[in-house]
Design a protein around this motif. Structure first.
Motif, PDB file in Angstrom:
ATOM      1  N   GLU A  75       0.781  -1.316   0.158  1.00 23.85           N
ATOM      2  CA  GLU A  75      -0.003  -0.027  -0.161  1.00 23.85           C
ATOM      3  C   GLU A  75       0.775   1.355   0.024  1.00 23.85           C
ATOM      4  O   GLU A  75       0.644   2.285  -0.571  1.00 23.85           O
ATOM      5  CB  GLU A  75      -0.916  -0.043   1.210  1.00 23.85           C
ATOM      6  N   ALA A  76       1.997   1.370   0.753  1.00 27.35           N
ATOM      7  CA  ALA A  76       2.846   2.348   0.927  1.00 27.35           C
ATOM      8  C   ALA A  76       3.564   2.560  -0.537  1.00 27.35           C
ATOM      9  O   ALA A  76       3.723   3.735  -0.882  1.00 27.35           O
ATOM     10  CB  ALA A  76       3.854   2.178   1.922  1.00 27.35           C
ATOM     11  N   PHE A  77       3.988   1.604  -1.135  1.00 24.59           N
ATOM     12  CA  PHE A  77       4.671   1.626  -2.449  1.00 24.59           C
ATOM     13  C   PHE A  77       3.700   2.108  -3.639  1.00 24.59           C
ATOM     14  O   PHE A  77       4.035   2.741  -4.523  1.00 24.59           O
ATOM     15  CB  PHE A  77       5.341   0.350  -2.606  1.00 24.59           C
ATOM     16  N   GLU A 116       1.373   4.279  -3.131  1.00 22.50           N
ATOM     17  CA  GLU A 116       1.329   5.522  -2.934  1.00 22.50           C
ATOM     18  C   GLU A 116       2.398   6.328  -3.651  1.00 22.50           C
ATOM     19  O   GLU A 116       2.309   7.306  -4.429  1.00 22.50           O
ATOM     20  CB  GLU A 116       1.111   5.849  -1.567  1.00 22.50           C
ATOM     21  N   LEU A 133      11.199   5.369   4.170  1.00 24.74           N
ATOM     22  CA  LEU A 133      12.119   4.847   2.759  1.00 24.74           C
ATOM     23  C   LEU A 133      13.095   5.992   2.427  1.00 24.74           C
ATOM     24  O   LEU A 133      13.996   5.742   1.912  1.00 24.74           O
ATOM     25  CB  LEU A 133      11.263   4.945   1.574  1.00 24.74           C
ATOM     26  N   ALA A 154       7.130   0.327   5.802  1.00 24.60           N
ATOM     27  CA  ALA A 154       6.692   1.687   5.426  1.00 24.60           C
ATOM     28  C   ALA A 154       5.271   1.860   5.280  1.00 24.60           C
ATOM     29  O   ALA A 154       4.378   0.598   5.262  1.00 24.60           O
ATOM     30  CB  ALA A 154       7.304   1.920   3.918  1.00 24.60           C
ATOM     31  N   ALA A 155       4.684   3.032   5.500  1.00 21.31           N
ATOM     32  CA  ALA A 155       3.363   3.192   5.447  1.00 21.31           C
ATOM     33  C   ALA A 155       3.079   4.276   4.390  1.00 21.31           C
ATOM     34  O   ALA A 155       3.959   4.889   4.050  1.00 21.31           O
ATOM     35  CB  ALA A 155       2.770   3.581   6.786  1.00 21.31           C
ATOM     36  N   PRO A 156       1.745   4.234   4.040  1.00 20.08           N
ATOM     37  CA  PRO A 156       1.485   5.009   2.675  1.00 20.08           C
ATOM     38  C   PRO A 156       1.675   6.576   3.319  1.00 20.08           C
ATOM     39  O   PRO A 156       0.868   7.124   4.459  1.00 20.08           O
ATOM     40  CB  PRO A 156       0.074   4.901   2.124  1.00 20.08           C
ATOM     41  N   SER A 157       2.181   7.692   2.504  1.00 20.79           N
ATOM     42  CA  SER A 157       1.989   8.868   2.711  1.00 20.79           C
ATOM     43  C   SER A 157       0.886   9.459   1.986  1.00 20.79           C
ATOM     44  O   SER A 157       0.167   8.779   1.211  1.00 20.79           O
ATOM     45  CB  SER A 157       3.249   9.730   2.033  1.00 20.79           C
ATOM     46  N   TYR A 199       7.407  15.660  -3.906  1.00 23.36           N
ATOM     47  CA  TYR A 199       6.042  16.227  -4.155  1.00 23.36           C
ATOM     48  C   TYR A 199       6.035  17.510  -4.956  1.00 23.36           C
ATOM     49  O   TYR A 199       4.948  17.761  -5.355  1.00 23.36           O
ATOM     50  CB  TYR A 199       5.122  16.075  -3.013  1.00 23.36           C
TER      51      TYR A 199
END
Lengths: 317, 184
Positions: free
Chosen positions: A28-30, A32, B76, B89-92, B126
């Motif tokens: 899920e993180a990747f 994104e 990351l 890792a978690a989503p941004s 970003y």
């Protein structure tokens, strides 16, 4: 906080439901990262990833290559035609040569079941099985699970049909292990020569009553939440495992009419490359229920997750 | 790892509340309003603090809607990925364009400065923010990189053996900042 305490990813049979869940969460993180203007993170800077493919592959090799690049690793693609294996070098010598160049992760595709596990036992590098003969193709299994989880919010309790040449399919084997571990039920469907009744026995011991074999596509689709259509390899035709492509498609081609027999909104998946008109109609492949393009995009995210988790386990081991 | 012994409570819920209100005022004052302002919290607790600050900033300026809030996972981008096992890792999530915005990075504790360094690199991917400011609930000193916060809830000199623990109602069930130690 958990990490994947493993050096290699060889199959889904050997992973726990928690480990599979961790990889899918990480994906899920990747995913994104793939939506950002700059689709690259520095996590594997300075690591070397080698794609060693003994069988032709565009989709899987490209997907791994892109995944490694988006993690900022140095990545090399080696096709067997260019490699010294053609000159008589053994597989282990080839890998030892890569190790001398500080190889971090080796992505391996071969025609021989068990070859990834064999190399993993004799190498310090992390080995990712990208398909070994008829055994498994674990990252394809993971991306199928990820696609299902994104669509339904969970895998547990889903009814999933896998249709085609299940007997020879490493994709099917990885799918079934992953689906069962996460709590889904599986219907395997194909002609008796490609999907023998005895196939379910492999999983009967660990997951009694959760896998069944049916030979009629209509029966496999009834009440299904999702269907994975496998690629028919035309070389099997020469080995008399089914009489003709026309007869196969008459009985097993996933058409819009047949898909209406599944649950409304039944998700259609195919690991690619497709034989349109043979195992799946163009209308279904391009239709609103198709997740086939999404599977490809999800493949990059899942492979980034696998590479990141394995490369991080190197020092931990 | 054994849980360290509680040494002292640095901030109770009321202290934390007052500090956030003051920081919200400072953010508005420094930027002469909230035009093109966005708050980006560093996961996990920085995101919670950023949401609270955003609501207060909106209150100070009597805005109908809170200022935009994003969340950044910097796993990351860390510089210690080679020296310890990979952390998942978690989503941004940055639901607005960073380009030309004034971005206030928000974290719970400022320590070595390495997390902020990673967050700055991540933020650049970003877009190019007009300027980036840093807000932290606790600055515990002991910097290893040239990083300084623009808005600080509380300055607390600590030793490297101690740990600063920020608890927030949203993630931990209560608001409290405590110092854990540490001698043996």
């Amino acid at each position: 906080m958990g990490t994947l305490g493993r050096k290699d990813l060889l199959d889904l049979e050997g992973l726990t439901a928690e480990e599979i869940g961790m990889i899918l969460d990480e994906a899920e993180a990747f995913r994104e990262v793939g939506l950002r203007p700059v689709k690259k993170v520095p996590a594997l800077r300075g690591r070397t990833v080698i794609n060693l493919f003994f069988e032709p592959s565009t989709r899987t090799a490209t997907s791994f290559h892109l995944a490694a690049q988006r993690l900022s690793a140095d990545v090399l693609d080696i096709k067997v035609g260019d490699s010294s294996v053609k000159k008589g070098e053994t597989l282990l010598d080839t890998v030892a040569t890569f190790e001398a160049m500080d190889l971090g992760v080796l992505i391996l595709r071969t025609a021989h079941s068990g070859s990834a596990a064999f190399v993993a036992r004799h190498s310090r590098a992390s080995i990712v099985n990208a398909g070994d003969g008829m055994h498994e193709h674990p990252t394809q299994g993971l991306l199928d699970l990820f696609t299902l989880r994104r669509r339904f919010g969970r895998v547990e309790g889903l009814e999933v049909a896998i249709v085609g040449d299940v007997l020879h399919s490493r994709v099917a084997r990885s799918d079934v292990w992953g689906l069962l571990k996460l709590g889904a039920r599986v219907r395997l469907c194909g002609p008796a020569t490609l999907c023998p009744q005895a196939l379910a026995a492999v999983w009967e011991g660990a997951f009694p009553g959760r896998v069944r074999v049916v030979h009629e596509l209509e029966a496999a689709l009834e009440g299904a939440d999702a269907v994975q259509v496998l690629r028919i390899q035309l070389e099997r035709l020469q080995r008399f495992l089914f009489p003709s492509t026309r007869e196969y498609s008459r009985h097993y081609c996933l058409t819009s009419a047949r898909l209406r027999g599944a649950k409304p909104g039944c998700l259609v998946m195919h690991p690619g490359p497709m034989n349109r008109g043979l195992e799946i109609s163009g209308g279904v492949a391009d239709g609103p229920q198709s997740a086939i393009r999404g599977q490809v995009a999800n493949g990059v995210a899942v492979r980034m997750a696998v590479l990141h988790l394995l490369a991080g386990s190197e020092e931990a081991a | 790892m054994a849980e360290d012994r509680l040494k002292a409570v640095l901030m109770e819920a009321r202290d934390l509340d007052r500090a956030l209100t003051r920081m919200a005022h400072e953010i508005v004052e420094r930027n002469r309003g909230v035009e093109d302002l966005a708050l980006v919290g560093i996961k996990t607790r920085g995101e919670v603090i950023a949401r609270r600050l955003a609501a207060r900033v909106a209150g100070v300026e009597r805005l109908a809607a809170p200022v935009p809030v994003g969340a950044l996972d910097v796993t990351l981008y860390r510089d210690d990925v080679h020296t310890r096992p990979a952390r998942p890792a978690a989503p941004s999530s940055l639901p607005f364009g960073v380009q030309d915005k004034t971005v206030v990075l928000v974290d719970d504790v400022l320590y070595t400065g390495r997390t902020v360094r990673a967050a700055l690199t991540a933020l650049l991917d970003y877009g190019r923010a007009a300027r980036v400011q840093l807000a932290v609930l606790v600055d515990r000193g002991l910097r290893e990189l040239p990083v300084r916060a623009d808005f600080v809830g509380k300055n607390v000199p600590t030793s490297a053996r101690e740990r600063v623990r920020v608890l927030l109602a949203e993630t931990d069930g209560e608001d409290k900042v405590a110092i854990l130690g540490g001698e043996g």
